[in-house]
Design a protein around this motif. Structure first.
Motif, PDB file in Angstrom:
ATOM      1  N   GLY A 140       0.768  -1.207  -0.087  1.00 46.66           N
ATOM      2  CA  GLY A 140       0.048  -0.009   0.072  1.00 46.66           C
ATOM      3  C   GLY A 140       0.656   1.225   0.112  1.00 46.66           C
ATOM      4  N   LEU A 141       2.074   1.068  -0.240  1.00 50.63           N
ATOM      5  CA  LEU A 141       2.979   2.387  -0.393  1.00 50.63           C
ATOM      6  C   LEU A 141       2.404   3.159  -1.818  1.00 50.63           C
ATOM      7  CD1 LEU A 141       4.665   0.700   1.769  1.00 50.63           C
ATOM      8  CD2 LEU A 141       6.783   1.743   0.660  1.00 50.63           C
ATOM      9  N   SER A 142       2.135   4.492  -1.163  1.00 51.17           N
ATOM     10  CA  SER A 142       1.885   5.212  -2.497  1.00 51.17           C
ATOM     11  C   SER A 142       2.712   6.570  -2.396  1.00 51.17           C
ATOM     12  CB  SER A 142       0.251   5.802  -2.155  1.00 51.17           C
ATOM     13  OG  SER A 142       0.147   6.597  -1.051  1.00 51.17           O
ATOM     14  N   ARG A 143       2.483   7.397  -3.611  1.00 52.45           N
ATOM     15  CA  ARG A 143       3.428   8.548  -3.704  1.00 52.45           C
ATOM     16  C   ARG A 143       3.692   9.388  -2.560  1.00 52.45           C
ATOM     17  NH1 ARG A 143       4.957  11.727  -8.365  1.00 52.45           N
ATOM     18  NH2 ARG A 143       4.695  14.022  -8.059  1.00 52.45           N
ATOM     19  N   GLY A 144       4.928   9.710  -2.374  1.00 56.77           N
ATOM     20  CA  GLY A 144       5.394  10.697  -1.346  1.00 56.77           C
ATOM     21  C   GLY A 144       5.983   9.763  -0.159  1.00 56.77           C
ATOM     22  N   LEU A 161      16.439  -1.206  -5.874  1.00 58.76           N
ATOM     23  CA  LEU A 161      15.443  -0.559  -4.821  1.00 58.76           C
ATOM     24  C   LEU A 161      15.287   0.905  -5.509  1.00 58.76           C
ATOM     25  CD1 LEU A 161      16.768  -1.538  -1.008  1.00 58.76           C
ATOM     26  CD2 LEU A 161      14.307  -1.688  -2.616  1.00 58.76           C
ATOM     27  N   ALA A 162      16.496   1.678  -5.786  1.00 58.77           N
ATOM     28  CA  ALA A 162      16.304   3.051  -6.278  1.00 58.77           C
ATOM     29  C   ALA A 162      15.466   3.355  -7.461  1.00 58.77           C
ATOM     30  CB  ALA A 162      17.542   3.591  -6.561  1.00 58.77           C
ATOM     31  N   TRP A 163      15.716   2.366  -8.378  1.00 62.36           N
ATOM     32  CA  TRP A 163      14.832   2.431  -9.604  1.00 62.36           C
ATOM     33  C   TRP A 163      13.388   2.100  -9.391  1.00 62.36           C
ATOM     34  CZ3 TRP A 163      15.776   4.191 -14.491  1.00 62.36           C
ATOM     35  CH2 TRP A 163      17.094   4.359 -14.818  1.00 62.36           C
ATOM     36  N   ALA A 164      13.141   1.234  -8.776  1.00 65.37           N
ATOM     37  CA  ALA A 164      11.801   0.878  -8.276  1.00 65.37           C
ATOM     38  C   ALA A 164      11.081   1.887  -7.355  1.00 65.37           C
ATOM     39  CB  ALA A 164      11.592  -0.638  -7.165  1.00 65.37           C
ATOM     40  N   ALA A 165      11.643   2.407  -6.347  1.00 63.43           N
ATOM     41  CA  ALA A 165      11.229   4.036  -5.622  1.00 63.43           C
ATOM     42  C   ALA A 165      11.193   4.795  -6.507  1.00 63.43           C
ATOM     43  CB  ALA A 165      12.242   4.237  -4.421  1.00 63.43           C
ATOM     44  N   TYR A 166      11.722   5.239  -7.493  1.00 57.25           N
ATOM     45  CA  TYR A 166      11.440   6.182  -8.574  1.00 57.25           C
ATOM     46  C   TYR A 166      10.192   5.827  -9.501  1.00 57.25           C
ATOM     47  CZ  TYR A 166      12.442   9.485 -12.317  1.00 57.25           C
ATOM     48  OH  TYR A 166      11.970  10.556 -13.400  1.00 57.25           O
ATOM     49  N   ARG A 167       9.921   4.796  -9.555  1.00 61.43           N
ATOM     50  CA  ARG A 167       8.903   4.163 -10.558  1.00 61.43           C
ATOM     51  C   ARG A 167       7.543   4.403  -9.700  1.00 61.43           C
ATOM     52  NH1 ARG A 167      11.503  -0.730 -13.671  1.00 61.43           N
ATOM     53  NH2 ARG A 167      12.716   0.400 -15.271  1.00 61.43           N
ATOM     54  N   CYS A 168       7.669   4.293  -8.308  1.00 60.61           N
ATOM     55  CA  CYS A 168       6.272   4.122  -7.539  1.00 60.61           C
ATOM     56  C   CYS A 168       6.153   5.537  -6.963  1.00 60.61           C
ATOM     57  CB  CYS A 168       6.731   3.103  -6.525  1.00 60.61           C
ATOM     58  SG  CYS A 168       6.684   1.544  -7.099  1.00 60.61           S
ATOM     59  N   GLY A 169       7.076   6.669  -6.969  1.00 63.51           N
ATOM     60  CA  GLY A 169       6.695   7.770  -6.488  1.00 63.51           C
ATOM     61  C   GLY A 169       7.185   8.112  -5.079  1.00 63.51           C
ATOM     62  N   LEU A 170       8.110   7.063  -4.659  1.00 62.37           N
ATOM     63  CA  LEU A 170       8.453   6.947  -3.245  1.00 62.37           C
ATOM     64  C   LEU A 170       9.978   7.693  -3.060  1.00 62.37           C
ATOM     65  CD1 LEU A 170       7.951   3.182  -2.582  1.00 62.37           C
ATOM     66  CD2 LEU A 170       6.309   5.054  -2.367  1.00 62.37           C
ATOM     67  N   TYR A 171      10.254   7.967  -1.967  1.00 63.51           N
ATOM     68  CA  TYR A 171      11.457   8.471  -1.384  1.00 63.51           C
ATOM     69  C   TYR A 171      12.306   7.501  -1.006  1.00 63.51           C
ATOM     70  CZ  TYR A 171       9.877  13.392  -1.672  1.00 63.51           C
ATOM     71  OH  TYR A 171       9.619  14.786  -2.166  1.00 63.51           O
ATOM     72  N   TYR A 172      13.439   7.320  -1.578  1.00 61.99           N
ATOM     73  CA  TYR A 172      14.370   6.230  -1.122  1.00 61.99           C
ATOM     74  C   TYR A 172      15.620   6.754  -0.495  1.00 61.99           C
ATOM     75  CZ  TYR A 172      17.939   2.637  -1.635  1.00 61.99           C
ATOM     76  OH  TYR A 172      19.210   1.683  -1.459  1.00 61.99           O
TER      77      TYR A 172
END
Length: 513
Positions: free
Chosen positions: A45-49, A65-76
């Motif tokens: 359920g992680l969402s943008r931001g 992880l960095a690529w995945a976080a970038y594609r999901c709108g997350l801060y890594y």
């Protein structure tokens, strides 16, 4: 939206994206791993931001992880695996991580994270960590296909903490429309400024939890090159990799240069790598003597840049420029450079003041507006905290960090200037200068020196340094004390931790020693 990694995985799936001593990871494999991580994030359920954090070694996982976080709108946020348990807990809590991934090799310092109630936070382990969920079976059950709602995320690095507790560096996320097509935001400037391309074979000898090696390795995969990643830096092995893996570009910090130059003369003379065309260095000041020694050995392939985790701007220069402007860190190639006085007024060329940049999107220290304000001028310019000057040709020369300035009897003394002077002596391997409290002058400079391997008489070394300083430095700049030490306190990427020396000297003064 197009992504460089995905483009290369489609066009040349078997092309090696990453190489390690024990194998390689193809573009298709890295793409699949990144997609599985992205699916894991959405599963929880992680969402943008939202924020994630990781404590890992130099493997494929930090990059995926960095690529995945970038594609999901997350801060890594990558966390240094060398940190203590309280330091790791501080960053994980401070960045509001909703998911934490850790390697079992660091179980001793990360296990306490799961022992403290943290509602809404997931803990995953590569291997076995008490209280953590094993990652491998869960990740294997995730689809290796993209999530349906990709949106740009970002890296949220923490400052190195050389002048205090690490601080999270936050910027608003880009929208899909503003990010546009092409390489991801975190890779564009490096690709454009340094000309990264698909024929690049890049050696990364530093930990991937630091901003430069992580961002450079990500940019290499965005550009279609191959990142050859060392699990841990070793000078002899680094030379071996350059020679045997057809390395075309490498990246270093000055401490690594010292380790390379400490290798036996025969090994250095035998080094042969005609395809090694660029050696990048940054992260810490490089003394002129050290840089000249590397140029004399490797030739005119050194490229130096000055920037920081805050990414407020970037200066750069090649070897030919440096030989014309020794000691400079180059001209601005990202952002507009400003030298300001204490009242935020612009200073002319040649005048020393605080180094600021404009023209870049502003950063904030996460949940710390007071510290953000301290790095921001009245005009909205931002700084990394350095003092320096710009010459008439626009080249920046750094003097020191603002917090390291020594004020002795009303006179400003820049430790770096003293260090560079003392390191001109062949008998001195390294030098650090810090302020010691003084009843009359307020502060006085103390020099900590690491002797070269040829030194057998420390008393004679101290006398030599004192005599040299009398002729090399003005009276007010001469260190009041010389201390011979085995090593200097440094971060694991070679940044001098001058605050450790200041704290030691302050404790001695308060104790009456």
């Amino acid at each position: 939206m197009q992504y460089g990694l995905r483009d290369w995985a489609r066009r040349q799936p078997e092309r090696p994206a990453l190489e390690f001593d024990d194998g390689s990871v193809s573009y298709a494999e890295l793409e699949g791993l990144a997609n599985r991580y992205a699916q894991l994030f959405r599963h929880h359920g992680l969402s943008r931001g939202d924020h994630i954090a990781a404590i890992l070694g130099n493997t494929a996982d930090p990059l995926a992880l960095a690529w995945a976080a970038y594609r999901c709108g997350l801060y890594y946020t990558p966390v240094a695996n060398t940190f203590s348990a309280p330091e790791i807990a501080y960053i994980v809590d401070n960045c509001d991580a909703r998911l934490v991934l850790a390697d079992a090799r660091y179980a001793g310092t990360v296990a306490p994270l799961a022992a403290v109630p943290s509602p809404g936070r997931q803990h995953y382990a590569i291997g076995d960590i008490p209280g953590f969920t094993p990652l491998e079976p869960v990740l294997a059950g995730m689809p290796a296909t993209p999530v349906a709602d990709e949106t740009p995320g970002a890296l949220m690095m923490y400052s190195s903490g050389t002048t205090g507790a690490p601080k999270g560096i936050w910027r608003p996320l880009w929208s899909r429309e503003d990010a546009g097509d092409g390489p991801p935001v975190f890779a564009r400037d490096l690709i454009q400024i340094f000309g990264l391309s698909s024929d690049l074979r890049y050696l990364s000898p530093a930990p991937l939890y630091h901003a430069a090696p992580l961002r450079w390795s990500l940019a290499v995969t965005a550009a279609g090159g191959t990142a050859v990643i060392m699990r841990k830096f070793d000078a002899e092995h680094a030379l071996h990799l350059i020679e045997t893996r057809s390395i075309t570009m490498s990246q270093w910090v000055p401490t690594m240069f010292r380790r390379l130059l400490d290798l036996p003369a025969g090994r250095r003379e035998a080094f042969h790598a005609p395809w090694h065309r660029t050696a990048i260095h940054a992260a810490a000041p490089c003394s002129p003597e050290l840089k000249r020694a590397m140029i004399n050995w490797w030739g005119p392939i050194l490229v130096e840049y000055y920037s920081g985790s805050e990414s407020v701007g970037l200066t750069c220069l090649d070897t030919a420029e440096w030989l014309r402007k020794p000691g400079s860190v180059g001209r601005a190639v990202k952002g507009v450079l400003h030298i300001l006085d204490e009242d935020d007024q612009e200073l002319p060329p040649g005048r020393t003041g605080r180094v600021f940049f404009s023209g870049i999107s502003a950063f904030q220290y996460y949940k710390d507006p007071a510290k953000t304000a301290g790095q921001t001028s009245r005009q909205g310019f931002q700084t990394l905290g350095e003092i320096g000057r710009v010459d008439e040709d626009g080249y920046l020369f750094l003097a020191d960090r603002q917090g390291d300035l020594i004020i002795s009897g009303g006179v400003n003394i820049y430790p770096q200037e003293l260090e560079y002077a003392i390191e001109e002596l062949p008998l001195v391997a390294e030098c650090a200068v810090a302020a010691k409290p003084h009843a009359d002058y307020g502060e006085t400079p103390v020099a900590f020196v690491v002797p070269s391997r040829d030194v057998t008489d420390e008393t004679a070394l101290v006398e030599t340094i004192i005599d040299f300083c009398r002729t090399r430095l003005g009276r007010t700049k001469q260190p009041r004390e010389i201390r011979v030490v085995d090593r200097l306190p440094r971060s694991d990427v070679g940044k001098l931790l001058r605050r450790v020396l200041r704290d030691q000297l302050r404790a001695e003064a308060e104790g009456g020693s």
